[in-house]
Design a protein around this motif. Structure first.
Motif, PDB file in Angstrom:
ATOM      1  N   GLY A  91       5.794  10.118  16.711  1.00 44.70           N
ATOM      2  CA  GLY A  91       4.895  10.999  15.981  1.00 44.70           C
ATOM      3  C   GLY A  91       4.614  12.269  16.781  1.00 44.70           C
ATOM      4  O   GLY A  91       4.366  12.228  17.980  1.00 44.70           O
ATOM      5  N   ARG A 140       1.120  15.340   8.043  1.00 46.76           N
ATOM      6  CA  ARG A 140       1.789  14.041   8.166  1.00 46.76           C
ATOM      7  C   ARG A 140       3.166  14.051   7.502  1.00 46.76           C
ATOM      8  O   ARG A 140       4.091  13.407   7.995  1.00 46.76           O
ATOM      9  CB  ARG A 140       0.925  12.948   7.538  1.00 46.76           C
ATOM     10  N   LEU A 145       1.443  13.457  13.462  1.00 47.32           N
ATOM     11  CA  LEU A 145       0.580  12.292  13.253  1.00 47.32           C
ATOM     12  C   LEU A 145      -0.678  12.324  14.110  1.00 47.32           C
ATOM     13  O   LEU A 145      -1.579  11.498  13.902  1.00 47.32           O
ATOM     14  CB  LEU A 145       1.358  11.002  13.532  1.00 47.32           C
ATOM     15  N   GLN A 164      -6.050  10.484  15.510  1.00 43.13           N
ATOM     16  CA  GLN A 164      -4.884  10.097  14.699  1.00 43.13           C
ATOM     17  C   GLN A 164      -5.210  10.430  13.252  1.00 43.13           C
ATOM     18  O   GLN A 164      -6.371  10.353  12.826  1.00 43.13           O
ATOM     19  CB  GLN A 164      -4.537   8.616  14.911  1.00 43.13           C
ATOM     20  N   THR A 387       1.225   6.531  23.373  1.00 44.03           N
ATOM     21  CA  THR A 387       2.071   7.197  22.386  1.00 44.03           C
ATOM     22  C   THR A 387       2.893   8.294  23.053  1.00 44.03           C
ATOM     23  O   THR A 387       2.827   8.484  24.265  1.00 44.03           O
ATOM     24  CB  THR A 387       1.205   7.780  21.244  1.00 44.03           C
ATOM     25  N   ASN A 397       3.851   4.522  16.475  1.00 47.87           N
ATOM     26  CA  ASN A 397       3.626   5.809  15.818  1.00 47.87           C
ATOM     27  C   ASN A 397       4.995   6.440  15.587  1.00 47.87           C
ATOM     28  O   ASN A 397       5.541   7.097  16.474  1.00 47.87           O
ATOM     29  CB  ASN A 397       2.749   6.705  16.688  1.00 47.87           C
ATOM     30  N   ILE A 418       1.548   4.992  11.573  1.00 45.23           N
ATOM     31  CA  ILE A 418       0.564   5.230  12.626  1.00 45.23           C
ATOM     32  C   ILE A 418      -0.001   3.878  13.034  1.00 45.23           C
ATOM     33  O   ILE A 418      -0.577   3.170  12.197  1.00 45.23           O
ATOM     34  CB  ILE A 418      -0.577   6.160  12.170  1.00 45.23           C
TER      35      ILE A 418
END
Length: 443
Positions: A91, A140, A145, A164, A387, A397, A418
């Motif tokens: 993400g 998104r 994200l 998030q 992440t 993610n 997510i």
């Protein structure tokens, strides 16, 4: 378990929800529930985020965590979805944005990114974050994200947080709360006065020395942090000072000092400032950082570059310098990411992957450009343990893309997760697309 086509999976799990969203509008969309079962995505091109690519790879995640990343087939008992060569990316993280703090820039009632006063370290941007912003869903659908939510205004704007982008409220959204303090470096250049007010000042012989004013403001900030250091050294306090308490994390480096500045002089002052107090420093904007990479590297300073799709900081710079600066920093071994400028940057965050793609056309490899907006951003914001890359133990993610995520022409995000949750990619843009397809009878 039988291997299921990814297209069939999308149809089975999302069609009803997406159809309802088109009919009843975005206001009725809601955050996704927790991941119900272990999922294995197979036969995918995996862009790990650290420069590595795994062809025909497999990603397995359970309870929101990645438990396997490999080039081998997963256990037959797992629920498997064949991606047929599609790309999986980490993400994307939008750094230094007021997205969620402002909805319509021309309407003051929708702006909640600045506080009255000059020194406001105790102001928390997180509690003002609006999870119902219509802008969030447009990010998104392009693979963004996460967002680094920052305050603005004054010399010390307040405290930023990472969120998030699938949450009911700011408490749910918080991914890393209060990760840094934001300071705006005063201008250290005398620019010619313009307009009627400037002419009157020159006629009266009262031209303001902006550099002198800026240095005086820097000294007032030094005084504040010296007083905060003395306050925090005391074991007991007769009165609690919220402003001093808010900067406590800077002295043990559990928080980062984000200094917004552009010119060489301002960057030098920022580095000297951080050295005096032992702060962990990140430069934001930093248009002229390419001129002094040796100093930045020697002082272990990270950089959040202003958007590549912009004009250079001064008229003497190459017109394409913003496109090339990322390559200069990468070759110097400086940790950096990119951001959209404040102001209207809150809605432009969806273009972040494509701006990284521009840097790839000016010296970076595609994987280096991807790392800049994923793992590098995570390291700068202090979330790299959770992440930023597709690795075992990190949150799931993930972005699944039909083409190249960094290429505006071929990028088509078909699904995103997510923390293992399947995210609804419907948004205001897709609603309008469907609306006018229906109006004109387009199939």
């Amino acid at each position: 378990m039988k291997n299921i086509s990814f297209n069939k999976y999308i149809a089975a799990t999302l069609f009803t929800g997406m159809l309802n969203s088109y009919i009843i509008a975005q206001e009725n969309m809601h955050p996704s529930p927790a991941q119900p079962a272990t999922i294995a995505l197979t036969n995918a091109t995996i862009h790990v985020g650290n420069g590595q690519i795994i062809e025909k790879g497999t990603v397995v995640f359970s309870k929101g965590k990645i438990i396997e990343v490999s080039a081998t087939a997963p256990a037959a008992s797992l629920q498997q979805f064949n991606l047929n060569g599609r790309h999986i990316y980490p993400g994307v993280i939008a750094s230094s944005t007021n997205m969620g703090l402002v909805e319509v820039s021309s309407i003051k009632a929708t702006q909640d990114y600045a506080e009255l006063g000059d020194i406001n370290p105790s102001i928390r941007s997180l509690v003002a974050y609006n999870t119902d912003s219509k802008i969030i869903n447009t990010l998104r659908s392009n693979g963004v994200l996460f967002a680094h939510i920052v305050p603005q205004g004054g010399s010390i704007s307040g405290t930023s947080s990472v969120v998030q982008l699938d949450a009911w409220n700011w408490e749910d959204a918080a991914y890393k709360a209060d990760n840094g303090i934001h300071m705006n470096m005063p201008s250290l250049i005398n620019r010619p006065s313009q307009g009627g007010g400037g002419r009157r000042q020159r006629d009266a012989g009262e031209q303001t020395d902006l550099v002198k004013q800026g240095l005086e403001r820097v000294e007032s900030l030094r005084k504040f942090f010296r007083e905060a250091k003395a306050y925090l050294a005391e074991s007991n306090h007769t009165q609690i000072n919220l402003k001093f308490e808010a900067v406590k994390g800077l002295y043990d480096q559990s928080k980062t000092l984000f200094v917004h500045c552009d010119l060489v002089k301002e960057i030098l002052v920022a580095i000297d400032f951080a050295k005096e107090f032992g702060f962990k420093l990140c430069l934001v904007g930093a248009g002229e950082c390419w001129m002094m990479t040796d100093i930045i590297k020697a002082n272990n300073v990270s950089v959040i570059l202003s958007e590549p799709h912009s004009l250079p900081a001064t008229d003497d710079d190459d017109v394409d310098q913003p496109y090339k600066t990322g390559t200069v920093l990468s070759k110097a071994g400086i940790l950096f990411t990119i951001c959209q400028d404040a102001g209207d940057g809150f809605w432009q965050q969806r273009n972040l992957p494509f701006e990284a793609g521009t840097m790839a056309a000016y010296g970076l490899s595609k994987e280096e450009a991807l790392t800049a907006i994923t793992l590098n951003a995570a390291k700068i914001l202090g979330i790299e343990d959770r992440t930023g890359s597709i690795e075992v133990g990190k949150d799931a993610n993930l972005v699944i893309c039909e083409g190249d995520l960094l290429d505006m022409k071929s990028s088509l995000v078909s699904m995103a997760f997510i923390q293992g949750r399947v995210i609804d990619l419907n948004n205001k843009h897709t609603q309008l697309f469907e609306r006018y397809k229906y109006k004109y009878g387009i199939k």
